[in-house]
Scaffold this motif. Structure first.
Motif, PDB file in Angstrom:
ATOM      1  N   LEU A 100       0.904  -1.100   0.185  1.00 30.92           N
ATOM      2  CA  LEU A 100      -0.122  -0.061  -0.004  1.00 30.92           C
ATOM      3  C   LEU A 100       0.874   1.192  -0.082  1.00 30.92           C
ATOM      4  O   LEU A 100       2.113   1.275   0.636  1.00 30.92           O
ATOM      5  CB  LEU A 100      -0.998  -0.059   1.122  1.00 30.92           C
ATOM      6  N   LYS A 101       0.229   2.287  -0.591  1.00 33.36           N
ATOM      7  CA  LYS A 101       1.198   3.562  -0.587  1.00 33.36           C
ATOM      8  C   LYS A 101       1.291   4.183   0.829  1.00 33.36           C
ATOM      9  O   LYS A 101       2.185   4.832   1.091  1.00 33.36           O
ATOM     10  CB  LYS A 101       0.220   4.525  -1.505  1.00 33.36           C
ATOM     11  N   ALA A 102      -0.017   3.871   1.560  1.00 33.69           N
ATOM     12  CA  ALA A 102      -0.036   4.783   2.950  1.00 33.69           C
ATOM     13  C   ALA A 102      -1.215   4.242   3.520  1.00 33.69           C
ATOM     14  O   ALA A 102      -2.164   3.985   3.094  1.00 33.69           O
ATOM     15  CB  ALA A 102      -0.278   6.415   2.719  1.00 33.69           C
ATOM     16  N   ILE A 103      -1.020   4.312   4.887  1.00 29.37           N
ATOM     17  CA  ILE A 103      -2.166   3.723   5.986  1.00 29.37           C
ATOM     18  C   ILE A 103      -2.399   4.619   6.941  1.00 29.37           C
ATOM     19  O   ILE A 103      -1.780   4.320   8.121  1.00 29.37           O
ATOM     20  CB  ILE A 103      -1.689   2.376   6.417  1.00 29.37           C
ATOM     21  N   PRO A 104      -2.954   5.725   6.885  1.00 29.13           N
ATOM     22  CA  PRO A 104      -3.368   6.760   8.049  1.00 29.13           C
ATOM     23  C   PRO A 104      -4.298   6.036   8.914  1.00 29.13           C
ATOM     24  O   PRO A 104      -5.189   5.018   8.291  1.00 29.13           O
ATOM     25  CB  PRO A 104      -3.680   7.906   7.505  1.00 29.13           C
ATOM     26  N   VAL A 121      -5.625  11.912  14.598  1.00 31.96           N
ATOM     27  CA  VAL A 121      -4.649  11.144  13.916  1.00 31.96           C
ATOM     28  C   VAL A 121      -4.001  10.262  14.770  1.00 31.96           C
ATOM     29  O   VAL A 121      -3.104  10.549  15.589  1.00 31.96           O
ATOM     30  CB  VAL A 121      -3.665  11.860  12.972  1.00 31.96           C
ATOM     31  N   MET A 122      -4.337   8.826  14.570  1.00 28.06           N
ATOM     32  CA  MET A 122      -3.561   7.989  15.524  1.00 28.06           C
ATOM     33  C   MET A 122      -2.315   7.347  14.941  1.00 28.06           C
ATOM     34  O   MET A 122      -1.476   7.074  15.689  1.00 28.06           O
ATOM     35  CB  MET A 122      -4.562   6.535  15.673  1.00 28.06           C
ATOM     36  N   ARG A 123      -2.200   7.338  13.507  1.00 27.15           N
ATOM     37  CA  ARG A 123      -1.077   7.010  12.872  1.00 27.15           C
ATOM     38  C   ARG A 123      -0.911   7.722  11.585  1.00 27.15           C
ATOM     39  O   ARG A 123      -1.634   7.794  10.663  1.00 27.15           O
ATOM     40  CB  ARG A 123      -1.022   5.488  12.375  1.00 27.15           C
ATOM     41  N   TYR A 124       0.427   8.462  11.379  1.00 27.22           N
ATOM     42  CA  TYR A 124       0.784   9.129  10.513  1.00 27.22           C
ATOM     43  C   TYR A 124       1.555   8.284   9.360  1.00 27.22           C
ATOM     44  O   TYR A 124       2.199   7.488   9.899  1.00 27.22           O
ATOM     45  CB  TYR A 124       1.572  10.432  10.675  1.00 27.22           C
ATOM     46  N   PRO A 125       1.364   8.081   7.884  1.00 31.07           N
ATOM     47  CA  PRO A 125       2.138   7.098   7.319  1.00 31.07           C
ATOM     48  C   PRO A 125       3.664   7.668   7.074  1.00 31.07           C
ATOM     49  O   PRO A 125       4.025   8.886   7.074  1.00 31.07           O
ATOM     50  CB  PRO A 125       1.395   7.172   5.985  1.00 31.07           C
ATOM     51  N   PHE A 161      -7.413   3.756   7.062  1.00 34.78           N
ATOM     52  CA  PHE A 161      -7.529   4.143   5.362  1.00 34.78           C
ATOM     53  C   PHE A 161      -6.360   3.249   4.575  1.00 34.78           C
ATOM     54  O   PHE A 161      -5.250   3.544   4.993  1.00 34.78           O
ATOM     55  CB  PHE A 161      -7.547   5.712   5.275  1.00 34.78           C
ATOM     56  N   LEU A 162      -6.868   2.381   3.817  1.00 37.75           N
ATOM     57  CA  LEU A 162      -5.733   1.840   2.903  1.00 37.75           C
ATOM     58  C   LEU A 162      -5.577   2.357   1.611  1.00 37.75           C
ATOM     59  O   LEU A 162      -6.381   1.976   0.802  1.00 37.75           O
ATOM     60  CB  LEU A 162      -6.532   0.340   2.764  1.00 37.75           C
ATOM     61  N   PHE A 163      -4.633   3.386   1.447  1.00 42.89           N
ATOM     62  CA  PHE A 163      -4.342   4.000   0.344  1.00 42.89           C
ATOM     63  C   PHE A 163      -3.717   3.001  -0.882  1.00 42.89           C
ATOM     64  O   PHE A 163      -2.513   2.712  -0.507  1.00 42.89           O
ATOM     65  CB  PHE A 163      -3.595   5.474   0.649  1.00 42.89           C
ATOM     66  N   ASN A 164      -4.062   2.958  -1.951  1.00 42.32           N
ATOM     67  CA  ASN A 164      -3.245   2.397  -2.954  1.00 42.32           C
ATOM     68  C   ASN A 164      -2.358   3.342  -3.792  1.00 42.32           C
ATOM     69  O   ASN A 164      -2.248   4.531  -3.560  1.00 42.32           O
ATOM     70  CB  ASN A 164      -4.135   1.548  -4.017  1.00 42.32           C
ATOM     71  N   ASP A 165      -1.637   3.068  -4.858  1.00 37.55           N
ATOM     72  CA  ASP A 165      -0.741   3.821  -5.540  1.00 37.55           C
ATOM     73  C   ASP A 165      -1.295   4.777  -6.428  1.00 37.55           C
ATOM     74  O   ASP A 165      -0.712   5.976  -6.806  1.00 37.55           O
ATOM     75  CB  ASP A 165       0.122   3.171  -6.502  1.00 37.55           C
ATOM     76  N   GLN A 166      -2.733   4.738  -6.521  1.00 39.28           N
ATOM     77  CA  GLN A 166      -3.419   5.882  -7.277  1.00 39.28           C
ATOM     78  C   GLN A 166      -4.057   6.784  -6.219  1.00 39.28           C
ATOM     79  O   GLN A 166      -4.775   7.712  -6.590  1.00 39.28           O
ATOM     80  CB  GLN A 166      -4.615   5.333  -7.974  1.00 39.28           C
ATOM     81  N   TYR A 167      -3.728   6.737  -4.933  1.00 41.71           N
ATOM     82  CA  TYR A 167      -4.294   7.813  -4.104  1.00 41.71           C
ATOM     83  C   TYR A 167      -5.740   7.583  -3.945  1.00 41.71           C
ATOM     84  O   TYR A 167      -6.336   8.517  -3.312  1.00 41.71           O
ATOM     85  CB  TYR A 167      -4.065   9.141  -4.141  1.00 41.71           C
TER      86      TYR A 167
END
Length: 177
Positions: A100-104, A121-125, A161-167
């Protein structure tokens, strides 16, 4: 069974259709009203939004009013579904990619009426930190989340939030089903 004259039947149909058209016109006119301040030419007024129980989706549509959840687990699931419905251009529904690109991770605290009280915000990627702002804005677009006043406090839940490469994101709550 009594016979109805054709002319009276047509008259009744015309009256009914007139009432229907005027009712729809009145309903549409009530959705947004034009106010023309003094000195402003007609048609160039200030647009005033109507108040509705739903919320505006990113595509301009209106989300239906949320149901009152029976538990915080229901509230979390309803919120995840509303996140997808309110942000159709920013979400995906398939299986998340392996990388995954990011997991906030956000904690959303609600007021009794289901409106947002606070977002933490509990976790910043570690990369693509802008996804945190994207997630917060997506949550605000999806609110309100239903009347939680009958549920025990605290009225808060976490969403990953499971962000992919396309945001584009998928709420992890929907991935666990």
């Amino acid at each position: 069974m009594p016979c109805v004259e054709t002319s009276s039947w047509r008259r009744a149909l015309v009256v009914a259709s007139t009432v229907l058209v005027s009712g729809v016109s009145g309903w549409l006119a009530g959705c947004a009203t034009q106010e023309t301040p003094a000195g402003t030419p007609a048609g160039k007024g200030v647009q005033k939004e109507s108040r509705d129980t739903g919320s505006r989706a990113a595509g301009g549509g209106i989300l239906p009013a949320p149901a009152s959840p029976r538990s915080m687990a229901d509230a979390r699931l309803q919120a995840a579904k509303r996140l997808v419905a309110a942000n159709p251009d920013m979400t995906y529904t398939g299986k998340p990619p392996d990388i995954l690109k990011a997991i906030p991770v956000l904690t959303i605290e609600l007021n009794g009426d289901g409106s947002i009280r606070h977002i933490e915000v509990m976790r910043y990627p570690s990369q693509a930190r802008e996804t945190v702002d994207m997630a917060i804005k997506a949550v605000k677009r999806a609110a309100p989340f239903g009347d939680v006043s009958r549920l025990p406090k605290p009225w808060r839940f976490n969403e990953t939030f499971l962000f992919n490469d396309q945001y584009k994101f998928k709420p992890m709550t929907l991935d666990q089903r």
